[in-house]
Design an enzyme around this catalytic site. Structure first.
Site, PDB file in Angstrom:
ATOM      1  N   VAL A  15       0.827  -1.212   0.000  1.00 54.73           N
ATOM      2  CA  VAL A  15       0.000   0.000   0.000  1.00 54.73           C
ATOM      3  C   VAL A  15       0.861   1.261   0.000  1.00 54.73           C
ATOM      4  O   VAL A  15       0.611   2.216  -0.755  1.00 54.73           O
ATOM      5  CB  VAL A  15      -0.976   0.002   1.205  1.00 54.73           C
ATOM      6  CG1 VAL A  15      -1.933   1.178   1.099  1.00 54.73           C
ATOM      7  CG2 VAL A  15      -1.760  -1.314   1.287  1.00 54.73           C
ATOM      8  N   VAL A 134     -11.503  -0.609   4.988  1.00 56.69           N
ATOM      9  CA  VAL A 134     -12.636  -1.514   4.712  1.00 56.69           C
ATOM     10  C   VAL A 134     -12.829  -1.639   3.209  1.00 56.69           C
ATOM     11  O   VAL A 134     -13.075  -0.644   2.520  1.00 56.69           O
ATOM     12  CB  VAL A 134     -13.935  -0.997   5.367  1.00 56.69           C
ATOM     13  CG1 VAL A 134     -15.100  -1.932   5.046  1.00 56.69           C
ATOM     14  CG2 VAL A 134     -13.766  -0.854   6.868  1.00 56.69           C
ATOM     15  N   LYS A 207     -13.351  -5.531   9.558  1.00 58.16           N
ATOM     16  CA  LYS A 207     -14.004  -4.557   8.660  1.00 58.16           C
ATOM     17  C   LYS A 207     -15.473  -4.386   9.034  1.00 58.16           C
ATOM     18  O   LYS A 207     -16.000  -3.265   9.046  1.00 58.16           O
ATOM     19  CB  LYS A 207     -13.855  -5.028   7.206  1.00 58.16           C
ATOM     20  CG  LYS A 207     -12.395  -5.083   6.761  1.00 58.16           C
ATOM     21  CD  LYS A 207     -12.203  -5.884   5.482  1.00 58.16           C
ATOM     22  CE  LYS A 207     -10.726  -5.991   5.108  1.00 58.16           C
ATOM     23  NZ  LYS A 207     -10.441  -6.983   4.079  1.00 58.16           N
TER      24      LYS A 207
HETATM   25  P1  NAP Z   1       3.167  -4.890   3.773  1.00 64.34           P
HETATM   26  O1  NAP Z   1       3.274  -5.038   2.305  1.00 64.34           O
HETATM   27  O2  NAP Z   1       3.488  -6.018   4.654  1.00 64.34           O
HETATM   28  O3  NAP Z   1       4.039  -3.616   4.199  1.00 64.34           O
HETATM   29  C1  NAP Z   1       4.258  -3.268   5.513  1.00 64.34           C
HETATM   30  C2  NAP Z   1       5.338  -2.203   5.556  1.00 64.34           C
HETATM   31  O4  NAP Z   1       5.529  -1.825   6.912  1.00 64.34           O
HETATM   32  C3  NAP Z   1       6.677  -2.663   5.006  1.00 64.34           C
HETATM   33  O5  NAP Z   1       7.233  -1.665   4.206  1.00 64.34           O
HETATM   34  C4  NAP Z   1       7.517  -2.869   6.262  1.00 64.34           C
HETATM   35  O6  NAP Z   1       8.893  -2.586   6.078  1.00 64.34           O
HETATM   36  C5  NAP Z   1       6.923  -1.832   7.167  1.00 64.34           C
HETATM   37  N1  NAP Z   1       7.147  -2.145   8.564  1.00 64.34           N
HETATM   38  C6  NAP Z   1       6.786  -3.261   9.239  1.00 64.34           C
HETATM   39  N2  NAP Z   1       7.176  -3.180  10.519  1.00 64.34           N
HETATM   40  C7  NAP Z   1       7.811  -2.008  10.640  1.00 64.34           C
HETATM   41  C8  NAP Z   1       8.466  -1.355  11.699  1.00 64.34           C
HETATM   42  N3  NAP Z   1       8.545  -1.914  12.911  1.00 64.34           N
HETATM   43  N4  NAP Z   1       9.006  -0.156  11.465  1.00 64.34           N
HETATM   44  C9  NAP Z   1       8.933   0.420  10.244  1.00 64.34           C
HETATM   45  N5  NAP Z   1       8.324  -0.138   9.201  1.00 64.34           N
HETATM   46  C10 NAP Z   1       7.775  -1.336   9.401  1.00 64.34           C
HETATM   47  O7  NAP Z   1       1.688  -4.431   4.183  1.00 64.34           O
HETATM   48  P2  NAP Z   1       0.564  -3.804   3.241  1.00 64.34           P
HETATM   49  O8  NAP Z   1      -0.109  -4.915   2.508  1.00 64.34           O
HETATM   50  O9  NAP Z   1       1.088  -2.659   2.476  1.00 64.34           O
HETATM   51  O10 NAP Z   1      -0.511  -3.317   4.346  1.00 64.34           O
HETATM   52  C11 NAP Z   1      -0.335  -2.115   5.052  1.00 64.34           C
HETATM   53  C12 NAP Z   1      -1.622  -1.830   5.814  1.00 64.34           C
HETATM   54  O11 NAP Z   1      -2.681  -1.705   4.886  1.00 64.34           O
HETATM   55  C13 NAP Z   1      -2.057  -2.924   6.791  1.00 64.34           C
HETATM   56  O12 NAP Z   1      -2.692  -2.337   7.893  1.00 64.34           O
HETATM   57  C14 NAP Z   1      -3.058  -3.714   5.983  1.00 64.34           C
HETATM   58  O13 NAP Z   1      -3.984  -4.409   6.780  1.00 64.34           O
HETATM   59  C15 NAP Z   1      -3.736  -2.602   5.215  1.00 64.34           C
HETATM   60  N6  NAP Z   1      -4.392  -3.011   3.983  1.00 64.34           N
HETATM   61  C16 NAP Z   1      -3.689  -3.684   3.042  1.00 64.34           C
HETATM   62  C17 NAP Z   1      -4.305  -4.040   1.856  1.00 64.34           C
HETATM   63  C18 NAP Z   1      -3.570  -4.735   0.776  1.00 64.34           C
HETATM   64  O14 NAP Z   1      -4.153  -4.989  -0.283  1.00 64.34           O
HETATM   65  N7  NAP Z   1      -2.285  -5.060   0.928  1.00 64.34           N
HETATM   66  C19 NAP Z   1      -5.670  -3.717   1.654  1.00 64.34           C
HETATM   67  C20 NAP Z   1      -6.362  -3.021   2.654  1.00 64.34           C
HETATM   68  C21 NAP Z   1      -5.705  -2.669   3.817  1.00 64.34           C
HETATM   69  P3  NAP Z   1       9.825  -3.452   5.101  1.00 64.34           P
HETATM   70  O15 NAP Z   1       9.275  -3.253   3.729  1.00 64.34           O
HETATM   71  O16 NAP Z   1      11.160  -2.849   5.245  1.00 64.34           O
HETATM   72  O17 NAP Z   1       9.729  -4.856   5.575  1.00 64.34           O
HETATM   73  N1  HSE Z   2      -6.464 -10.279   3.158  1.00 62.63           N
HETATM   74  C1  HSE Z   2      -7.359  -9.252   2.761  1.00 62.63           C
HETATM   75  C2  HSE Z   2      -8.308  -9.827   1.698  1.00 62.63           C
HETATM   76  C3  HSE Z   2      -6.577  -8.054   2.217  1.00 62.63           C
HETATM   77  O1  HSE Z   2      -8.080 -10.932   1.207  1.00 62.63           O
HETATM   78  O2  HSE Z   2      -9.305  -9.191   1.375  1.00 62.63           O
HETATM   79  C4  HSE Z   2      -7.393  -6.795   2.159  1.00 62.63           C
HETATM   80  O3  HSE Z   2      -7.816  -6.376   3.391  1.00 62.63           O
END
Ligand code: NAP
Ligand code: HSE
Length: 429
Positions: A15, A134, A207
């Protein structure tokens, strides 16, 4: 043009990088729509050396997200790390206390600590926005807090976990068992690091708890969601449900009743030709029912870099425009206790069982259902070889969950069941 809105982005994963790309790609558009430029001042993640598919050289790097939360040259702290506690929560609190507004996609954190964070933010005159938390790219938070604000919401429901919807639709289309499709989803990278968040219904319940709060003016109450995941959904049930004109979806439903707020997340049958029944793959759908507007159906990508970053940016633009709303639509101190109630709203049920091939077996089953006050709408007995177990399906008329529980408890006493009966709610959509 006014001074830029300065972002500090904590988390540069799927994200976070999506947000960086939109800020870089649409600088002119964002400035025009916001009435001021939107600029990234500094970024933070764990590993500075990681290749991130975006040019970050123009931004200050901080190893510690807390440094961003406290930085004087940041107006909006964008938390995209994730997790319901730890650094995500600590840094958001620090950012609020140091006078910043917050944008986050963190559904787990808001579902578990939303009340506390909202009270903190509003007490400090700050704003927390979370459109991306959400259903990813679907603008459901804004739809509910703004566009539908003139309605009393009667019910909100939806398919809000794309991974589960992928697994269920793939099981049906390929005729594969749960375990095989689960493994496929793992290999495709669809599952969360802890897959029980997806298949155990927890992510979708986070959500739902957030939507319930906005819909009913109640404190987010994740602990009160009755949760069942998709682990026990079998290919047999998917096939049999299809025979009866239904599809199985992991459906979240929240509705206020005279007894309190019902919130349930469970595999349910929905008519195959309904919008929810037609929802295939990783797509999400949220259905909101308002007393004036009727039923609104919102459909779109619930996850992924572009869709989720699109939702984050809508919050950023809102802040840049100076729109400042209470976190859950009404002041946090006015949110009421949710008065959680166990599901009691009547529904039709799907019952599948395997009977021993004995004279009178079916009569014993229908007697138990009748004694429990359950009336049968449709019934189907499938072909079987002499002496082998007999697959039988019932679709009941509307009945109470209590009556179904009682029947499920009593059925084994008939001595004609070859295996545990399966019951699934048929949600009216
Ligand atoms: P992700 O790809 O796992 O990225 C997490 C990021 O946080 C990484 O860049 C990681 O660093 C960094 N991080 C983790 N621990 C850290 C720390 N202690 N200090 C500093 N940085 C730290 O996660 P994501 O999928 O982007 O999701 C981010 C948020 O959006 C979450 O709350 C998730 O539930 C929400 N979300 C995600 C999606 C989706 O489609 N992915 C959809 C809706 C909501 P590194 O890169 O260096 O490891
Ligand atoms: N794990 C979640 C999904 C990512 O499959 O919808 C988005 O919140």
């Amino acid at each position: 043009m006014s001074s830029p809105l300065r972002l500090g982005i904590a988390g540069l994963g799927t994200v976070g990088i999506g947000v960086v790309k939109i800020v870089q790609k649409h600088a002119g558009l964002l400035a025009q729509r916001s009435g001021r430029p939107v600029a990234i001042t500094a970024v933070s993640a764990r590993d500075r050396r990681k290749n991130r598919d975006a040019d970050l050289s123009a931004y200050r790097w901080e190893d510690d997200p807390m440094a961003l939360a406290l930085a004087e040259d940041v107006d909006v702290f964008v938390e995209l790390i994730g997790g319901d506690a730890g650094i995500a929560k600590d840094s958001i609190e620090a950012a609020l206390r140091s006078g910043k507004d917050v944008v986050t996609a963190n559904k787990a954190l808001l579902a578990m600590h939303g009340q506390e964070l909202a009270e903190l933010a509003e007490g400090l005159g700050r704003v927390i926005r979370f459109e991306a938390a959400v259903a990813g790219g679907i603008p459901v938070i804004k739809a509910m807090t703004e566009s539908l604000a003139g309605n009393r919401i009667n019910r909100v429901m939806g398919v809000m976990n794309g991974t589960c919807n992928y697994i269920l639709t793939r099981m049906e289309s390929a005729g594969l068992p749960y375990e095989e499709v689960f493994e496929e989803a793992r290999q495709l990278g669809y599952l969360e690091a802890d897959p029980t968040l997806d298949v155990g219904g927890i992510d979708a319940s986070h959500k739902l708890a957030i939507l319930s709060s906005i819909a009913f003016g109640t404190r987010p109450a994740f602990d009160a969601v009755e949760i069942e995941g998709i682990e026990r959904v079998s290919i047999d049930d998917i096939r049999r449900a299809a025979d009866m004109g239904y599809r199985i979806k992991l459906l979240g439903v929240a509705q206020m009743t005279a007894r309190g707020l019902e919130q349930r997340m469970s595999p349910c049958l929905v008519p195959a030709d309904s919008p929810l029944g037609q929802l295939a793959g990783g797509t999400n759908m949220v259905v909101v029912e308002g007393d004036s507007v009727g039923q609104i159906v919102l459909r779109g990508a619930g996850a992924g870099e572009g869709p989720t970053a699109s939702a984050v940016m809508s919050d950023v633009i809102e802040l840049a425009r100076g729109v400042r709303l209470p976190v859950f639509g009404v002041p946090a101190t006015s949110l009421s206790d949710s008065q959680p109630a166990r599901t009691a709203v009547p529904a039709a049920y799907y019952l599948r069982m395997e009977l021993l091939d004995k004279p009178g077996a079916l009569a014993k089953i229908t007697t138990v259902l009748g004694d429990a006050g359950i009336s049968i709408d449709r019934m189907r007995q499938y072909g079987h070889k002499d002496g082998s177990n007999v697959p039988v399906l019932f679709v009941t008329d509307r009945t109470t969950p209590e009556a179904i529980d009682h029947a499920i408890e009593t059925l084994p006493k008939t001595g004609v069941l070859a295996s545990d009966p399966v019951e699934l709610r048929i949600e009216e959509v």
